[in-house]
Design a protein around this motif. Structure first.
Motif, PDB file in Angstrom:
ATOM      1  N   ASP A  55      43.895  40.180  23.242  1.00 38.43           N
ATOM      2  CA  ASP A  55      43.810  40.874  24.517  1.00 38.43           C
ATOM      3  C   ASP A  55      43.557  42.338  24.204  1.00 38.43           C
ATOM      4  O   ASP A  55      43.933  42.830  23.122  1.00 38.43           O
ATOM      5  CB  ASP A  55      45.100  40.711  25.316  1.00 38.43           C
ATOM      6  CG  ASP A  55      45.292  39.286  25.840  1.00 38.43           C
ATOM      7  OD1 ASP A  55      44.321  38.510  25.830  1.00 38.43           O
ATOM      8  OD2 ASP A  55      46.417  38.959  26.259  1.00 38.43           O
ATOM      9  N   GLN A  64      40.319  37.874  25.525  1.00 36.58           N
ATOM     10  CA  GLN A  64      40.665  36.968  26.610  1.00 36.58           C
ATOM     11  C   GLN A  64      41.034  37.745  27.874  1.00 36.58           C
ATOM     12  O   GLN A  64      40.461  37.542  28.916  1.00 36.58           O
ATOM     13  CB  GLN A  64      41.814  36.061  26.176  1.00 36.58           C
ATOM     14  CG  GLN A  64      41.414  35.176  25.008  1.00 36.58           C
ATOM     15  CD  GLN A  64      42.494  34.212  24.603  1.00 36.58           C
ATOM     16  OE1 GLN A  64      43.600  34.205  25.136  1.00 36.58           O
ATOM     17  NE2 GLN A  64      42.178  33.368  23.640  1.00 36.58           N
ATOM     18  N   ARG A  65      42.001  38.632  27.741  1.00 29.39           N
ATOM     19  CA  ARG A  65      42.389  39.501  28.860  1.00 29.39           C
ATOM     20  C   ARG A  65      42.011  40.922  28.480  1.00 29.39           C
ATOM     21  O   ARG A  65      42.341  41.388  27.395  1.00 29.39           O
ATOM     22  CB  ARG A  65      43.892  39.387  29.136  1.00 29.39           C
ATOM     23  CG  ARG A  65      44.335  38.022  29.579  1.00 29.39           C
ATOM     24  CD  ARG A  65      45.848  37.890  29.594  1.00 29.39           C
ATOM     25  NE  ARG A  65      46.237  36.485  29.694  1.00 29.39           N
ATOM     26  CZ  ARG A  65      46.361  35.671  28.648  1.00 29.39           C
ATOM     27  NH1 ARG A  65      46.146  36.121  27.416  1.00 29.39           N
ATOM     28  NH2 ARG A  65      46.692  34.412  28.826  1.00 29.39           N
ATOM     29  N   SER A 125      32.883  39.507  33.960  1.00 30.47           N
ATOM     30  CA  SER A 125      33.471  38.471  34.809  1.00 30.47           C
ATOM     31  C   SER A 125      33.805  37.219  34.015  1.00 30.47           C
ATOM     32  O   SER A 125      34.516  36.341  34.503  1.00 30.47           O
ATOM     33  CB  SER A 125      32.528  38.133  35.973  1.00 30.47           C
ATOM     34  OG  SER A 125      31.325  37.577  35.483  1.00 30.47           O
ATOM     35  N   GLU A 151      39.260  37.785  31.769  1.00 28.18           N
ATOM     36  CA  GLU A 151      40.250  38.174  32.760  1.00 28.18           C
ATOM     37  C   GLU A 151      40.306  39.696  32.718  1.00 28.18           C
ATOM     38  O   GLU A 151      41.084  40.290  31.964  1.00 28.18           O
ATOM     39  CB  GLU A 151      41.608  37.548  32.431  1.00 28.18           C
ATOM     40  CG  GLU A 151      41.634  36.046  32.607  1.00 28.18           C
ATOM     41  CD  GLU A 151      43.012  35.471  32.392  1.00 28.18           C
ATOM     42  OE1 GLU A 151      44.000  36.068  32.855  1.00 28.18           O
ATOM     43  OE2 GLU A 151      43.105  34.414  31.739  1.00 28.18           O
ATOM     44  N   THR A 163      40.747  43.536  34.311  1.00 34.06           N
ATOM     45  CA  THR A 163      41.456  44.309  35.330  1.00 34.06           C
ATOM     46  C   THR A 163      41.239  45.796  35.081  1.00 34.06           C
ATOM     47  O   THR A 163      41.407  46.269  33.950  1.00 34.06           O
ATOM     48  CB  THR A 163      42.973  44.025  35.296  1.00 34.06           C
ATOM     49  OG1 THR A 163      43.205  42.622  35.424  1.00 34.06           O
ATOM     50  CG2 THR A 163      43.696  44.773  36.407  1.00 34.06           C
ATOM     51  N   GLY A 219      35.940  41.749  38.284  1.00 39.34           N
ATOM     52  CA  GLY A 219      37.343  41.697  37.894  1.00 39.34           C
ATOM     53  C   GLY A 219      38.292  42.136  38.992  1.00 39.34           C
ATOM     54  O   GLY A 219      37.932  42.249  40.161  1.00 39.34           O
ATOM     55  N   LYS A 220      39.539  42.390  38.599  1.00 39.02           N
ATOM     56  CA  LYS A 220      40.573  42.819  39.529  1.00 39.02           C
ATOM     57  C   LYS A 220      40.640  44.340  39.537  1.00 39.02           C
ATOM     58  O   LYS A 220      40.496  44.986  38.503  1.00 39.02           O
ATOM     59  CB  LYS A 220      41.931  42.238  39.125  1.00 39.02           C
ATOM     60  CG  LYS A 220      41.993  40.734  39.212  1.00 39.02           C
ATOM     61  CD  LYS A 220      43.324  40.205  38.715  1.00 39.02           C
ATOM     62  CE  LYS A 220      43.315  38.683  38.703  1.00 39.02           C
ATOM     63  NZ  LYS A 220      44.494  38.138  37.998  1.00 39.02           N
ATOM     64  N   ALA A 269      48.583  42.078  34.319  1.00 42.69           N
ATOM     65  CA  ALA A 269      47.188  41.811  33.953  1.00 42.69           C
ATOM     66  C   ALA A 269      47.089  41.061  32.623  1.00 42.69           C
ATOM     67  O   ALA A 269      46.139  40.324  32.388  1.00 42.69           O
ATOM     68  CB  ALA A 269      46.409  43.121  33.875  1.00 42.69           C
ATOM     69  N   GLY A 301      49.183  38.812  31.751  1.00 41.77           N
ATOM     70  CA  GLY A 301      49.717  37.470  31.920  1.00 41.77           C
ATOM     71  C   GLY A 301      51.227  37.359  32.013  1.00 41.77           C
ATOM     72  O   GLY A 301      51.779  36.252  31.975  1.00 41.77           O
TER      73      GLY A 301
END
Length: 196
Positions: free
Chosen positions: A72, A97-98, A141, A144, A146, A167-168, A193, A195
């Motif tokens: 991440d 991943q994030r 996109s 994950e 943010t 994204g967020k 964000a 997880g």
């Protein structure tokens, strides 16, 4: 996707800072059992072009967690653009991943006009560097992704430059740019964000 606790988190600071700037985030993540890695970009003042900092990050990730381990990624301010270049241009899309950016000048910042250092020039609105990343921003996109930012930012001008169309989007009323890596609301948003 790898088990959350098994996924290391790489933290990338902003201009004029070191990895120590990200310590509060690292502390919170470590309390949750996450392994964290904080890079010190050199030189820290933004005198290199941002792709060169991204190459430092790429090498750091390979040395720290291996060349294939998923991770991440969290980037603050200039570190948000360094990480974005890594994701979009240096293969990070296949490993990350994030992905979280904190008060990153995705659309540039007027404050970058106050210096002619190479990295800062690339953070100016409509710079060739930013326009290049914008061409395929939709690739984010696939992660994950943010973006966390504050409308009260006096470094990222205008503050909404931290927003992206993917994204967020998390806006927090944090009083100052540097507090975005220390304020409790920011830390909670970062953990969410990632997880947690």
């Amino acid at each position: 996707m790898a088990n959350l606790v098994d996924t290391p988190v790489v933290l990338v600071h902003g201009i004029k800072d070191t990895g120590a700037k990200m310590q509060k985030i690292a502390d919170r993540l470590q309390q949750l059992g996450r392994s964290t890695y904080s890079i010190d970009l050199h030189p820290k003042y933004g005198s290199l072009e941002l792709p060169l900092y991204a190459e430092q990050l790429c090498g750091f990730i390979d040395r720290s967690i291996g060349s294939t381990t998923p991770c991440d990624l969290v980037g603050f301010s200039m570190g948000g653009l360094v990480t974005r270049y890594y994701v979009q241009r240096l293969g990070g899309l296949d490993r990350v991943q994030r992905y979280v950016t904190i008060s990153a000048p995705h659309q540039g910042t007027i404050a970058a006009y106050f210096t002619n250092l190479a990295g800062a020039v690339q953070m100016r609105p409509q710079s060739a560097f930013l326009q290049d990343l914008e061409k395929d921003v939709q690739m984010l996109s696939q992660l994950e992704f943010t973006s966390i930012w504050t409308p009260l930012d006096l470094i990222i001008l205008p503050a909404h430059s931290s927003q992206l169309p993917v994204g967020k989007d998390v806006s927090l009323p944090v009083l100052a740019h540097p507090l975005m890596v220390a304020d409790g609301r920011s830390l909670a948003a970062i953990l969410k964000a990632l997880g947690h």
